[in-house]
Design a protein around this motif. Structure first.
Motif, PDB file in Angstrom:
ATOM      1  N   UNK A 140       0.784  -1.111   0.011  1.00 16.68           N
ATOM      2  CA  UNK A 140       0.013   0.028  -0.012  1.00 16.68           C
ATOM      3  C   UNK A 140       0.911   1.286   0.104  1.00 16.68           C
ATOM      4  N   UNK A 141       1.947   1.270  -0.049  1.00 16.14           N
ATOM      5  CA  UNK A 141       2.961   2.533  -0.030  1.00 16.14           C
ATOM      6  C   UNK A 141       2.862   3.364   0.976  1.00 16.14           C
ATOM      7  N   UNK A 142       2.669   2.774   2.289  1.00 12.43           N
ATOM      8  CA  UNK A 142       2.319   3.702   3.274  1.00 12.43           C
ATOM      9  C   UNK A 142       3.344   3.770   4.335  1.00 12.43           C
ATOM     10  N   UNK A 143       3.933   4.914   4.648  1.00 12.82           N
ATOM     11  CA  UNK A 143       4.948   5.027   5.872  1.00 12.82           C
ATOM     12  C   UNK A 143       4.441   4.836   7.085  1.00 12.82           C
ATOM     13  N   UNK A 144       4.871   3.875   7.744  1.00 14.12           N
ATOM     14  CA  UNK A 144       4.447   3.644   9.188  1.00 14.12           C
ATOM     15  C   UNK A 144       4.810   4.998  10.097  1.00 14.12           C
ATOM     16  N   UNK A 145       3.828   5.076  11.092  1.00 16.63           N
ATOM     17  CA  UNK A 145       4.004   6.285  11.966  1.00 16.63           C
ATOM     18  C   UNK A 145       4.106   5.888  13.318  1.00 16.63           C
ATOM     19  N   UNK A 146       4.261   6.478  14.164  1.00 14.53           N
ATOM     20  CA  UNK A 146       4.674   6.251  15.513  1.00 14.53           C
ATOM     21  C   UNK A 146       3.498   5.400  16.067  1.00 14.53           C
ATOM     22  N   UNK A 147       2.124   5.600  15.524  1.00 17.00           N
ATOM     23  CA  UNK A 147       1.262   4.724  16.176  1.00 17.00           C
ATOM     24  C   UNK A 147       1.287   3.391  15.669  1.00 17.00           C
ATOM     25  N   UNK A 148       1.862   3.046  14.557  1.00 23.95           N
ATOM     26  CA  UNK A 148       1.782   1.817  14.010  1.00 23.95           C
ATOM     27  C   UNK A 148       3.035   0.934  14.684  1.00 23.95           C
ATOM     28  N   UNK A 149       4.079   1.779  14.769  1.00 24.75           N
ATOM     29  CA  UNK A 149       5.081   1.223  15.635  1.00 24.75           C
ATOM     30  C   UNK A 149       4.841   0.762  17.118  1.00 24.75           C
ATOM     31  N   UNK A 150       4.018   1.562  17.472  1.00 24.98           N
ATOM     32  CA  UNK A 150       3.471   1.242  19.042  1.00 24.98           C
ATOM     33  C   UNK A 150       2.508  -0.016  18.870  1.00 24.98           C
ATOM     34  N   UNK A 151       1.966   0.017  17.915  1.00 22.70           N
ATOM     35  CA  UNK A 151       0.933  -1.188  17.813  1.00 22.70           C
ATOM     36  C   UNK A 151       1.912  -2.553  17.646  1.00 22.70           C
ATOM     37  N   UNK A 152       3.005  -2.295  16.796  1.00 18.03           N
ATOM     38  CA  UNK A 152       3.717  -3.537  16.415  1.00 18.03           C
ATOM     39  C   UNK A 152       4.516  -4.142  17.411  1.00 18.03           C
ATOM     40  N   UNK A 153       4.875  -3.143  18.322  1.00 15.58           N
ATOM     41  CA  UNK A 153       5.702  -3.456  19.694  1.00 15.58           C
ATOM     42  C   UNK A 153       4.731  -4.150  20.689  1.00 15.58           C
ATOM     43  N   UNK A 154       3.326  -3.685  20.674  1.00 14.48           N
ATOM     44  CA  UNK A 154       2.356  -4.279  21.763  1.00 14.48           C
ATOM     45  C   UNK A 154       2.050  -5.808  20.969  1.00 14.48           C
ATOM     46  N   UNK A 155       2.087  -5.807  19.602  1.00 10.93           N
ATOM     47  CA  UNK A 155       1.790  -7.216  18.989  1.00 10.93           C
ATOM     48  C   UNK A 155       2.774  -8.184  19.644  1.00 10.93           C
ATOM     49  N   UNK A 156       4.121  -7.790  19.373  1.00 13.42           N
ATOM     50  CA  UNK A 156       5.220  -8.665  19.683  1.00 13.42           C
ATOM     51  C   UNK A 156       5.016  -8.842  21.166  1.00 13.42           C
ATOM     52  N   UNK A 157       4.957  -7.913  22.117  1.00 14.24           N
ATOM     53  CA  UNK A 157       4.946  -8.183  23.475  1.00 14.24           C
ATOM     54  C   UNK A 157       3.822  -8.959  24.191  1.00 14.24           C
ATOM     55  N   UNK A 158       2.639  -8.678  23.515  1.00 12.57           N
ATOM     56  CA  UNK A 158       1.403  -9.536  23.819  1.00 12.57           C
ATOM     57  C   UNK A 158       1.657 -11.124  23.685  1.00 12.57           C
ATOM     58  N   UNK A 159       2.230 -11.257  22.583  1.00 11.46           N
ATOM     59  CA  UNK A 159       2.662 -12.629  22.295  1.00 11.46           C
ATOM     60  C   UNK A 159       3.840 -13.417  22.777  1.00 11.46           C
TER      61      UNK A 159
END
Length: 380
Positions: A140-159
């Motif tokens: 989708x050619x979207x540049x991740x923002x800080x909100x996306x990085x936070x969600x990704x950290x949460x994704x990894x951490x919860x798992x």
């Protein structure tokens, strides 16, 4: 038009939203895309997903806000499969040759991906979340923002991928903010990772030194490890900095009046009846195998004292009050903090014992309790 949408947002947690929708139907404003989007968001934030989906279907020319509102509504209410299905529906509509359908089918944008990644995070869909995060840039050619990085950290951490989450933060192209470190600290509490937890807490206390929640998380990490001297040190630091822990407050509406409860509340006119009924319910819960989750009361006290503290949490009092004063209809509770593990277990059991649907909205999302099961699948 802006006044109408503003009224929607104002009515989200009270009965007037039904009257407002009725008025919009009468003047045929509900088919307007802006009003329709407001209805989708309003119903989603009230936990009324069938009505939100109906509102989406009735908007004749949906835009990206329409779809985003629906995705966010499903994600916030723990309906993760539905949230992801809406994204697939967007893509499918985009491929159809019909011109009108092309207008209603749009690619997910940055806002949609925050909801998508959050949905994956809170449902334990680690592999799917990684795929969607990768698709953001590659498809989708979207540049991740800080909100996306936070969600990704949460994704990894919860798992349970705490080390991977920390390494990801170190390689981020932007400076991590308190939401990123907060997600990491939360996962450290769950998985008792003391080393990384202390690093996360150190960054958080520099970024947000007045945010009481982070002190509490750090205190809980120490408490789970039985390191009571460190717990005392954190509490002393809070006192020196005049940081006060935010008290848990639960609200329930009855006859257009909001009833507010604190833990151990005895000021409500029906306190005597509430505590008597709560005692009966706890007895029935124990017959079904209920054992208080004392980790939710991390204090250096005896187990019996912990159980007493847990038994009078604000959401339990609010639920019992609603049981005493309503019949058949769903019970709707709002809370200003995250639902603790013990209250989550209790709400599931009470929904089964009483045969009532219980909907609790905490700081992040909705929990729909029914027949002893929660919509979050015990992963929140």
């Amino acid at each position: 038009m802006s006044i109408t949408i503003g009224l929607m947002m104002h009515c989200m947690f009270s009965r007037p939203w039904l009257m407002l929708h009725g008025a919009l139907l009468k003047v045929r404003l509900d088919s307007n895309v802006f009003v329709g989007n407001g209805l989708i968001a309003m119903y989603g934030k009230c936990g009324c997903l069938l009505e939100a989906r109906r509102a989406l279907d009735e908007v004749p020319s949906r835009d990206v806000v329409s779809w985003n509102s629906m995705v966010a509504g499903y994600a916030q209410n723990m309906q993760f499969d539905d949230a992801l299905e809406v994204c697939r529906e967007m893509e499918a509509l985009k491929q159809k040759p019909d011109a009108e359908m092309q207008n209603s089918g749009l690619s997910p944008d940055s806002i949609a991906f925050v909801a998508i990644l959050s949905a994956c995070s809170h449902s334990g869909l680690l592999d799917e979340g990684k795929i969607y995060f990768k698709q953001m840039t590659e498809k989708y050619n979207l540049t991740p923002r800080i909100e996306h990085f936070a969600c990704y950290v949460d994704l990894l951490g919860r798992a349970g991928q705490v080390d991977e989450a920390y390494n990801f933060i170190k390689q981020m192209p932007v400076e991590p903010n308190e939401r990123v470190w907060g997600a990491l600290l939360s996962s450290c509490r769950v998985y008792s990772n003391m080393d990384i937890g202390l690093l996360a807490a150190d960054n958080l206390l520099q970024l947000a030194p007045e945010q009481s929640g982070y002190y509490v998380l750090l205190s809980n990490i120490y408490a789970k490890a039985g390191r009571w001297k460190e717990v005392t040190a954190v509490r002393s630091l809070m006192k020196r900095r005049r940081i006060r822990k935010t008290p848990g407050i639960s609200n329930v509406e009855l006859n257009n009046q909001v009833h507010t409860f604190l833990a151990g509340d005895t000021l409500h006119p029906q306190s005597k009846e509430i505590y008597e009924e709560l005692g009966v319910l706890v007895g029935k819960m124990k017959e079904l195998g209920y054992v208080p989750e004392t980790d939710s009361a991390l204090h250096d006290v005896e187990e019996e004292d912990k159980e007493c503290h847990l038994a009078v949490h604000s959401e339990k009092l609010a639920i019992v009050f609603a049981l005493l004063n309503t019949q058949n209809s769903p019970i709707r509770i709002t809370k200003n903090l995250r639902v603790c593990g013990d209250c989550h277990i209790a709400a599931k059991l009470i929904s089964k014992i009483a045969g009532r649907e219980i909907v609790v909205r905490d700081t992040n999302r909705f929990h729909h309790f029914k027949d002893g099961i929660c919509s979050c699948g015990d992963y929140w």
